[in-house]
Design a protein around this motif. Structure first.
Motif, mmCIF file in Angstrom:
data_model
loop_
_atom_site.group_PDB
_atom_site.id
_atom_site.type_symbol
_atom_site.label_atom_id
_atom_site.label_comp_id
_atom_site.label_asym_id
_atom_site.label_seq_id
_atom_site.Cartn_x
_atom_site.Cartn_y
_atom_site.Cartn_z
ATOM 1 N N HIS A 32 43.817 32.327 37.556
ATOM 2 C CA HIS A 32 43.002 33.497 37.012
ATOM 3 C C HIS A 32 43.781 34.864 36.995
ATOM 4 N N TYR A 34 46.376 35.855 35.082
ATOM 5 C CA TYR A 34 46.881 36.511 33.659
ATOM 6 C C TYR A 34 45.974 37.478 32.942
ATOM 7 N N GLU A 35 44.686 37.173 32.848
ATOM 8 C CA GLU A 35 43.671 37.836 32.310
ATOM 9 C C GLU A 35 43.460 39.337 32.849
ATOM 10 N N LYS A 38 46.782 41.428 32.361
ATOM 11 C CA LYS A 38 46.759 41.899 30.924
ATOM 12 C C LYS A 38 45.935 43.076 30.587
ATOM 13 N N LEU A 153 39.397 38.946 38.734
ATOM 14 C CA LEU A 153 39.159 39.445 37.589
ATOM 15 C C LEU A 153 37.956 40.287 37.328
ATOM 16 N N GLN A 157 37.744 44.057 35.655
ATOM 17 C CA GLN A 157 36.896 44.245 34.856
ATOM 18 C C GLN A 157 35.980 45.687 35.150
#
Ligand SMILES: [Mg+2]
Ligand SMILES: [Zn+2]
Length: 163
Positions: A32, A34-35, A38, A153, A157
């Motif tokens: 999980h 990578y997102e 990035k 993640l 966010q």
């Protein structure tokens, strides 16, 4: 001044196995990550890894094994367009010798802040141990405490939406 995301390694980027990662074969990056990495990069955060590797002082694995693992990690991330600016690690352990760098000591974070001209107030430390949070907060970096191997993640966010 730059903004940065400080990342603990074990349990945040790779699978925490409840012991030191002593062999290259045991180093498994979490799916999980990578997102989120990035997303941070796209929002202008530089990425810095800060990790205690006291198993080196205890003779459980060597610098060479650690370098092999880190080379692999950096290249896997680079292949996905993610650049880690630097990996700071403490190879010491208090049962062998005392040092100033081991987390919760803040020396590794301080070095990064000065080398990369980082504004701690705009920066975050994602870690799965209280000592990760403490070493960042000692120098004004916001802490995000997660469970080991938790998908962080949603935190990424949240941070990126605030801006
Ligand atoms: Mg950890
Ligand atoms: Zn150290």
């Amino acid at each position: 001044m730059q903004k940065a995301i400080f990342l603990d390694r074990d349990g945040v980027l790779n699978h925490e196995v409840g012991d030191y990662i002593k062999r290259f074969e045991d180093f498994i990056l979490l799916d999980h990550i990578y997102e989120g990495l990035k997303l941070f990069s796209n929002r202008g955060y530089i990425l810095i890894v800060v990790t205690n590797q006291g198993g080196i002082a205890k003779g459980e694995y060597t610098h060479e094994t650690l370098f092999k693992i880190h080379d692999y990690m950096l290249s896997e991330l680079r292949n996905r367009g993610i650049i880690i600016s630097e990996i700071f690690y403490c190879p010491h352990h208090p049962i062998v010798s005392h040092c100033l760098c081991r987390k919760p000591g803040s020396l590794m974070v301080e070095k990064a802040i000065s080398k990369y001209q980082i504004d701690p107030k705009q920066s975050y430390f994602i870690g799965d141990k209280q000592r990760d949070i403490d070493c960042g907060e000692a120098v004004g970096v916001n802490g995000i405490l997660i469970e080991s191997n938790e998908n962080w993640l949603p935190y990424a966010q949240q941070i990126c939406l605030q801006v």
